[in-house]
Design a protein around this motif. Sequence first.
Motif, PDB file in Angstrom:
ATOM      1  N   ARG A 143       0.829  -1.201   0.000  1.00 24.91           N
ATOM      2  CA  ARG A 143       0.000   0.000   0.000  1.00 24.91           C
ATOM      3  C   ARG A 143       0.871   1.261   0.000  1.00 24.91           C
ATOM      4  O   ARG A 143       0.372   2.365  -0.210  1.00 24.91           O
ATOM      5  CB  ARG A 143      -0.953   0.025   1.208  1.00 24.91           C
ATOM      6  N   LEU A 144       2.150   1.071   0.302  1.00 29.87           N
ATOM      7  CA  LEU A 144       3.167   2.113   0.180  1.00 29.87           C
ATOM      8  C   LEU A 144       4.395   1.490  -0.474  1.00 29.87           C
ATOM      9  O   LEU A 144       4.615   0.282  -0.329  1.00 29.87           O
ATOM     10  CB  LEU A 144       3.561   2.669   1.556  1.00 29.87           C
ATOM     11  N   PRO A 145       5.220   2.284  -1.170  1.00 27.35           N
ATOM     12  CA  PRO A 145       6.462   1.735  -1.731  1.00 27.35           C
ATOM     13  C   PRO A 145       7.455   1.404  -0.622  1.00 27.35           C
ATOM     14  O   PRO A 145       7.355   1.913   0.498  1.00 27.35           O
ATOM     15  CB  PRO A 145       6.969   2.869  -2.630  1.00 27.35           C
ATOM     16  N   TRP A 146       8.444   0.596  -0.952  1.00 21.91           N
ATOM     17  CA  TRP A 146       9.412   0.145   0.055  1.00 21.91           C
ATOM     18  C   TRP A 146      10.177   1.286   0.690  1.00 21.91           C
ATOM     19  O   TRP A 146      10.599   1.211   1.844  1.00 21.91           O
ATOM     20  CB  TRP A 146      10.405  -0.833  -0.579  1.00 21.91           C
ATOM     21  N   TRP A 147      10.369   2.389  -0.051  1.00 19.02           N
ATOM     22  CA  TRP A 147      11.187   3.486   0.451  1.00 19.02           C
ATOM     23  C   TRP A 147      10.444   4.422   1.397  1.00 19.02           C
ATOM     24  O   TRP A 147      11.063   5.318   2.002  1.00 19.02           O
ATOM     25  CB  TRP A 147      11.773   4.301  -0.710  1.00 19.02           C
ATOM     26  N   SER A 148       9.148   4.238   1.558  1.00 24.16           N
ATOM     27  CA  SER A 148       8.379   5.163   2.400  1.00 24.16           C
ATOM     28  C   SER A 148       8.808   5.122   3.863  1.00 24.16           C
ATOM     29  O   SER A 148       9.004   6.167   4.498  1.00 24.16           O
ATOM     30  CB  SER A 148       6.882   4.857   2.288  1.00 24.16           C
ATOM     31  N   ALA A 149       8.951   3.915   4.413  1.00 27.64           N
ATOM     32  CA  ALA A 149       9.332   3.813   5.828  1.00 27.64           C
ATOM     33  C   ALA A 149      10.726   4.396   6.086  1.00 27.64           C
ATOM     34  O   ALA A 149      10.900   5.169   7.041  1.00 27.64           O
ATOM     35  CB  ALA A 149       9.233   2.365   6.302  1.00 27.64           C
TER      36      ALA A 149
END
Length: 198
Positions: A143-149
């Motif tokens: 639901r978010l790309p891997w780089w968001s966190a």
Amino acid sequence: MKRAAICVIAGPVGIAAYGLVRLWGKSDEVYGPGFDWQAAHLLGLAGMVFFVPAVLALSRLLPRSPWRSGVVALTLIGLAATMVQFGADIVEGLLAADRAEMSALSADFKDIPGVEVAFYDVVPQLFFLGLVVLAGMLAAKRRLPWWSAPLLLVGIVLPVVTLDLLPIGGLCMLVALAPALPAVAQQSEPTTPPIIVH
């Protein structure tokens, strides 16, 4: 755009705006108490308030689970503590005649047993920790790309280095959460249960 999506934008924008007004207030080397102090902290407090519906909306992109409920609860507890911190800063700014008196009022508040842990050193960090974990859970469900966190973590850590980086930190948080906006905007708004009159 749905209200929830607006809140996802407004939370980080409030943090960035807080940082920008703070830098403006510091430009004359007389920051607080006064208009600049109050304006900056009111913007920061508004950002925290907007994060409440934002966190709830983001969490609804995940399936229900004890993990989701726990992360949301801890995040909201941290948010509440952060709001108290901003509220205390605003009240101290209103009551104080100068910077020294404001610092003394802050010290008196922190001297109350448990206050420093509950509203400054420990509990507010649950908001930032919970937000990063929530972003990681959303990334795991695509639901978010891997780089968001990681980007969210950068946005949180930068102001720890120096508060002068708050505007960049807020921008990082906004960019990290922005990919979820279309999904958040498609959510149906929570409905209030009908009142049944017997």
